[in-house]
Enzyme design. Structure first.
Site, PDB file in Angstrom:
ATOM      1  N   ASP A  31       0.941  -0.951  -0.084  1.00  0.00           N
ATOM      2  CA  ASP A  31       0.039  -0.167   0.135  1.00  0.00           C
ATOM      3  C   ASP A  31       0.714   1.170   0.137  1.00  0.00           C
ATOM      4  O   ASP A  31       2.057   1.333   0.598  1.00  0.00           O
ATOM      5  CB  ASP A  31      -0.942  -0.087   1.263  1.00  0.00           C
ATOM      6  N   HIS A  48       2.864   3.569  -8.904  1.00  0.00           N
ATOM      7  CA  HIS A  48       2.944   2.050  -9.087  1.00  0.00           C
ATOM      8  C   HIS A  48       4.238   1.622  -9.923  1.00  0.00           C
ATOM      9  O   HIS A  48       4.515   0.639  -9.742  1.00  0.00           O
ATOM     10  CB  HIS A  48       1.603   1.736 -10.003  1.00  0.00           C
ATOM     11  N   LEU A 142      11.898 -19.723  -4.786  1.00  0.00           N
ATOM     12  CA  LEU A 142      10.663 -18.977  -4.349  1.00  0.00           C
ATOM     13  C   LEU A 142       9.343 -19.332  -5.139  1.00  0.00           C
ATOM     14  O   LEU A 142       9.480 -19.111  -6.452  1.00  0.00           O
ATOM     15  CB  LEU A 142      11.107 -17.641  -4.331  1.00  0.00           C
TER      16      LEU A 142
HETATM   17  C1  FPP Z   1      -1.916  -0.018  -3.460  1.00  0.00           C
HETATM   18  O1  FPP Z   1      -1.565   1.268  -3.312  1.00  0.00           O
HETATM   19  C2  FPP Z   1      -0.951  -0.585  -4.645  1.00  0.00           C
HETATM   20  C3  FPP Z   1      -1.734  -1.048  -5.561  1.00  0.00           C
HETATM   21  C4  FPP Z   1      -3.365  -0.955  -5.621  1.00  0.00           C
HETATM   22  C5  FPP Z   1      -1.143  -1.726  -6.653  1.00  0.00           C
HETATM   23  C6  FPP Z   1       0.131  -2.358  -6.427  1.00  0.00           C
HETATM   24  C7  FPP Z   1       0.939  -2.631  -7.560  1.00  0.00           C
HETATM   25  C8  FPP Z   1       2.188  -2.431  -7.826  1.00  0.00           C
HETATM   26  C9  FPP Z   1       3.145  -2.341  -6.682  1.00  0.00           C
HETATM   27  C10 FPP Z   1       2.922  -2.789  -9.082  1.00  0.00           C
HETATM   28  C11 FPP Z   1       2.536  -4.175  -9.186  1.00  0.00           C
HETATM   29  C12 FPP Z   1       3.560  -4.790 -10.267  1.00  0.00           C
HETATM   30  C13 FPP Z   1       3.532  -5.984 -10.842  1.00  0.00           C
HETATM   31  C14 FPP Z   1       4.623  -6.187 -11.781  1.00  0.00           C
HETATM   32  C15 FPP Z   1       2.806  -6.955 -10.321  1.00  0.00           C
HETATM   33  P1  FPP Z   1      -2.442   2.481  -3.492  1.00  0.00           P
HETATM   34  O2  FPP Z   1      -2.445   2.851  -5.196  1.00  0.00           O
HETATM   35  O3  FPP Z   1      -3.845   2.278  -3.158  1.00  0.00           O
HETATM   36  O4  FPP Z   1      -1.898   3.708  -2.735  1.00  0.00           O
HETATM   37  P2  FPP Z   1      -2.603   4.824  -1.797  1.00  0.00           P
HETATM   38  O5  FPP Z   1      -3.458   4.109  -0.695  1.00  0.00           O
HETATM   39  O6  FPP Z   1      -1.352   5.422  -1.196  1.00  0.00           O
HETATM   40  O7  FPP Z   1      -3.418   5.408  -2.739  1.00  0.00           O
END
Ligand code: FPP
Length: 257
Positions: A31, A48, A142
């Site tokens: 998050d 992201h 893994l």
């Molecule tokens: C939550 O942060 C994160 C997500 C919804 C997406 C997570 C995705 C990645 C880390 C990239 C994944 C990449 C691959 C290759 C699988 P948020 O956007 O909800 O953050 P916020 O709460 O600060 O708005």
């Protein structure tokens, strides 16, 4: 290092961790990508993208530490409610990442797995994920399990539907329905339940992640946003886990310090 058990133990020890108390399965709610980006005046998608680079480091560190499995929450069943730009950007990011990383994952011996309702994903991403799963299923390292279009409630609904169909077909009876049977109909029944659940960016909730599987997981929440998480922060979380006494509902004799 050639990945032998001795190498793994030496690496764990070099990180000041106890090789006898390592978690087998670590689940991560990644998050804070959006907050990381907006606090810098940037588009959420940049958060992201930075999160993808963090994830890459964490996958290889988890493999060096000899973990059996990590499950990461990459896209939830609720994330479709975000803007079209963000959803499209995330799908494109995941597709590009899988295409860019697959050869290195294979060379390192890492197995790619996916949990979620994959039929609802764009066809190109679904096919890339299926290909990565097939190409890596025989590897020894893994298990890198991506929760994509994943919801803990949806997973239980899908398990219950599959069981109901078997009962209707006469393959199972009502008395066969046990915790073990439900477990066997989840998305990844061969994986151990997570020992440790890490959530970044400070929120104290599960957000519909692995609701069944985390019944006895130890929870570690860090204020660090996912793009700033790194192998040292992972090691800190595991060090904290190693200090916990796991009870699984039983009584453990402890002296009050
Ligand atoms: C939550 O942060 C994160 C997500 C919804 C997406 C997570 C995705 C990645 C880390 C990239 C994944 C990449 C691959 C290759 C699988 P948020 O956007 O909800 O953050 P916020 O709460 O600060 O708005």
């Amino acid at each position: 290092m050639d990945g032998t058990a001795g190498d793994v133990t030496a690496y764990i020890t070099s990180r000041d961790l106890d090789p006898a108390k390592m978690p087998a399965h670590v689940a991560i709610i990644m998050d804070g990508n959006g907050r990381w980006a907006t606090s810098r005046g940037k588009n959420r998608l940049l958060g992201h993208t930075q999160g993808y680079h963090t994830l890459k480091q964490i996958v290889y560190e988890s493999n060096r530490l000899g973990l059996t499995c990590i499950t990461v929450y990459a896209f939830s069943t609720e994330n479709w409610r975000r803007s079209g730009e963000e959803v499209g950007g995330l799908m494109a990011l995941m597709l590009g990442a899988m295409q860019a990383e697959i050869e290195e994952l294979i060379q390192t011996g890492i197995r790619v797995r996916v949990s979620g309702r994959l039929t609802e994903l764009p066809a190109d991403l679904r096919e890339e994920l299926q290909s990565a799963t097939t190409r890596t299923e025989h590897l020894p390292g893994l298990i890198f399990n991506l929760a994509i279009n994943y919801g803990g409630r949806a997973e239980v609904v899908d398990a219950v539907r599959a069981i109901c169909k078997k009962v209707a077909d006469g393959v199972l009876s009502e008395e066969d329905v046990t915790e073990g049977l439900i477990h066997d109909h989840l998305y990844s029944p061969d994986l151990p339940d997570p020992d440790l659940l890490i959530r970044t960016a400070g929120e104290l909730r599960l957000s519909n992640f692995l609701l069944w599987e985390t019944a006895y997981s130890e929870i570690y929440v860090t204020p660090v946003c996912w793009p700033d998480f790194d192998p040292d922060t992972l090691v800190q979380a595991i060090a904290d886990f190693q200090k916990r006494t796991r009870k699984f509902g039983t009584v453990v004799e402890e002296t009050i310090p």
